[in-house]
Motif scaffolding. Structure first.
Motif, short mmCIF file in Angstrom:
data_model
loop_
_atom_site.label_atom_id
_atom_site.label_comp_id
_atom_site.label_asym_id
_atom_site.label_seq_id
_atom_site.Cartn_x
_atom_site.Cartn_y
_atom_site.Cartn_z
N ARG A 198 54.37 4.20 -109.18
CA ARG A 198 55.47 4.74 -110.00
C ARG A 198 56.84 4.39 -109.42
O ARG A 198 57.79 5.19 -109.53
N THR A 199 56.94 3.22 -108.84
CA THR A 199 58.23 2.76 -108.32
C THR A 199 59.01 1.95 -109.35
O THR A 199 60.14 1.54 -109.09
N GLY A 200 58.42 1.70 -110.50
CA GLY A 200 59.08 0.90 -111.53
C GLY A 200 60.35 1.54 -112.04
O GLY A 200 60.55 2.75 -111.94
N THR A 201 61.20 0.73 -112.62
CA THR A 201 62.52 1.18 -113.06
C THR A 201 62.64 1.41 -114.57
O THR A 201 63.71 1.76 -115.05
N GLN A 202 61.57 1.17 -115.30
CA GLN A 202 61.62 1.43 -116.74
C GLN A 202 60.42 2.25 -117.17
O GLN A 202 59.44 2.38 -116.43
N SER A 203 60.50 2.82 -118.36
CA SER A 203 59.46 3.70 -118.87
C SER A 203 58.31 2.91 -119.47
O SER A 203 58.44 1.72 -119.78
N VAL A 204 57.17 3.58 -119.67
CA VAL A 204 56.03 2.92 -120.33
C VAL A 204 56.38 2.57 -121.77
O VAL A 204 55.87 1.59 -122.31
N GLU A 205 57.25 3.37 -122.39
CA GLU A 205 57.67 3.05 -123.76
C GLU A 205 58.39 1.69 -123.79
O GLU A 205 58.16 0.88 -124.69
#
Length: 235
Positions: A198-205
């Motif tokens: 969960r280090t990503g910078t954008q949402s799953v949407e």
């Protein structure tokens, strides 16, 4: 009615893609190797649970039989994937990576996608508009990884980018061999999911946008390409 299978869909990008495609009118098989988590996810979405472990021949063969008995398949989204993060959200760099590290990731990210695609080809060939979407990564781009001006340049891992670069080549070769199909690789972007701690910078949407778009291609859409939400990417 379009029937779609999404592997690794009980959470993250796969789950969001399933939600969006169901809303768009698809009948969705939610692929999951875990029966309980898969059941909970399918029930939440109104999807059909399909038990499938992409690393296991028998599991994939059984999944094909189930889908065939229930009517067939139009769209395959090869979403199941792993990154191989270690404790502390680290990745194994070039000096430490072993053949076993590589083999583990390739088994899911490359061989798994090939295993599932090969097994479902007979059903997809019966579709009037067959589509295959391979969920790749921006880290698969040689142009990006070798450009000091891009975030991909700083990524130290070896196995994950190599596996996704291999998946890109698989995509191109399938597209050439199957001219009646639309076969493409997509880069969702750095999305906050369990895959990257969960280090990503954008949402799953946001991340699911390009997957959903390419899963709904018409027969005159692109094939053999590599895309993110903004358009074609450099190999």
């Amino acid at each position: 009615m379009t029937t779609t299978l999404i592997t690794g869909a009980n959470k993250g990008l796969g789950f969001e893609t399933a939600r969006r495609l169901i809303a768009a009118g698809h009948t969705v098989y939610l692929g999951s190797r875990d029966a309980e988590r898969g059941r909970q996810a399918a029930d939440r979405l109104g999807a059909r649970l399909l038990l499938i472990d992409v690393t296991d021949d028998a599991s994939v063969a059984a999944a094909v039989k189930t889908v065939e008995a229930e009517g067939g398949l139009d769209v395959l989204v090869n979403n199941a994937g792993i990154e191989g993060r270690t404790g502390g959200n680290g990745v194994v760099g070039a000096a430490e990576v072993t053949a076993d590290d590589m083999r583990t990731l390739f088994e899911t990210n490359v061989f798994g996608a090939v295993r599932v695609t090969h097994a479902f080809l007979p059903l997809l060939r019966r579709s009037a508009a067959p589509v295959v979407v391979n969920v790749s990564s921006g880290l698969a781009s040689m142009a990006r990884v070798t450009d000091p001006g891009t975030p991909a340049y700083a990524y130290p891992g070896v196995a994950y980018p190599a596996s996704k670069a291999a998946l890109n080549m698989v995509t191109v070769q399938y597209a050439k061999a199957l001219p009646g199909f639309r076969v493409n690789a997509v880069e969702p972007g750095f999305t906050a999911t369990d895959l990257n701690g969960r280090t990503g910078t954008q949402s799953v949407e946001q991340g699911a946008e390009i997957i959903v778009r390419m899963a709904q291609l018409s027969p005159d859409g692109p094939t053999g390409g590599y895309f993110d939400a903004q358009g074609p990417l450099p190999w």
